[in-house]
Design an enzyme around this catalytic site. Structure first.
Site, PDB file in Angstrom:
ATOM      1  N   ASP A  40      23.365  37.666  42.549  1.00  0.00           N
ATOM      2  CA  ASP A  40      23.288  39.103  42.813  1.00  0.00           C
ATOM      3  C   ASP A  40      24.695  39.691  42.917  1.00  0.00           C
ATOM      4  O   ASP A  40      25.692  39.004  42.667  1.00  0.00           O
ATOM      5  CB  ASP A  40      22.454  39.375  44.069  1.00  0.00           C
ATOM      6  CG  ASP A  40      23.036  38.755  45.332  1.00  0.00           C
ATOM      7  OD1 ASP A  40      24.247  38.410  45.347  1.00  0.00           O
ATOM      8  OD2 ASP A  40      22.293  38.632  46.316  1.00  0.00           O
ATOM      9  N   LYS A  41      24.778  40.947  43.279  1.00  0.00           N
ATOM     10  CA  LYS A  41      26.066  41.650  43.359  1.00  0.00           C
ATOM     11  C   LYS A  41      27.012  41.002  44.368  1.00  0.00           C
ATOM     12  O   LYS A  41      28.227  41.113  44.249  1.00  0.00           O
ATOM     13  CB  LYS A  41      25.818  43.121  43.715  1.00  0.00           C
ATOM     14  CG  LYS A  41      27.029  43.989  43.592  1.00  0.00           C
ATOM     15  CD  LYS A  41      26.683  45.448  43.802  1.00  0.00           C
ATOM     16  CE  LYS A  41      27.929  46.299  43.645  1.00  0.00           C
ATOM     17  NZ  LYS A  41      27.633  47.725  43.773  1.00  0.00           N
TER      18      LYS A  41
END
Length: 162
Positions: A40-41
């Site tokens: 994810d980010k």
């Protein structure tokens, strides 16, 4: 240790054959390399991917036992997921190798629970289970030990009470 390398549409996989752990049962070992798109980010593996890794592990184990989904379905046996648990212990990141130990802690005539212990660098990152029932083509429960005894006997090799 015998390694088989597979390429899938999702990620390169490395799989080890069944390894005898104790005299009374066998454990399957599966390795998954975390891909960039699985993070994810924040740079950690998104939680949803662990469920997918569990399915990859189970499907590969069934294939290695000689009972891939194609063979099961041709024999008229279907094994839908009834429930899943997933307890996250520590994060993984891109390029980490997650090693999954697969066992069957519960098995009955109508269902089986698979247990997944995922480690990275020797540390537990996730513990999970999936519960499956056995159905015929009409969606009715079947007693797997009678309907498909060869598969049931292979599952018994993975059965442990730990």
């Amino acid at each position: 240790m015998h390694l088989i390398t597979k390429i899938s549409d999702f990620a390169p996989l490395i799989v080890e054959k069944m390894l005898p752990l104790y005299a009374n049962f066998t454990i399957m070992i599966y390795k998954h390399k975390i891909q960039y798109y699985e993070t994810d980010k924040q740079g950690v593996t998104h939680h949803s991917n662990y469920i997918r890794i569990m399915e990859e592990t189970r499907v590969d184990a069934m294939e290695q036992m000689g009972f891939g989904y194609e063979r099961m379905e041709e024999a008229g046996v279907f094994s839908p997921v009834m429930g899943v648990t997933c307890d996250y212990k520590r994060p993984t990141t891109f390029a980490d190798i997650v090693e999954v130990e697969l066992t069957v802690p519960e098995i009955s005539r109508l269902k089986a629970r698979f247990a997944y212990k995922m480690t990275c660098g020797g540390k537990v990152v996730c513990l999970g289970t999936s519960l499956h029932c056995f159905l015929d083509r009409n969606g009715r429960p079947v007693a797997i030990e009678e309907y498909f005894p060869e598969f049931y006997n292979e599952l018994l090799k993975l059965h442990t009470t730990e």
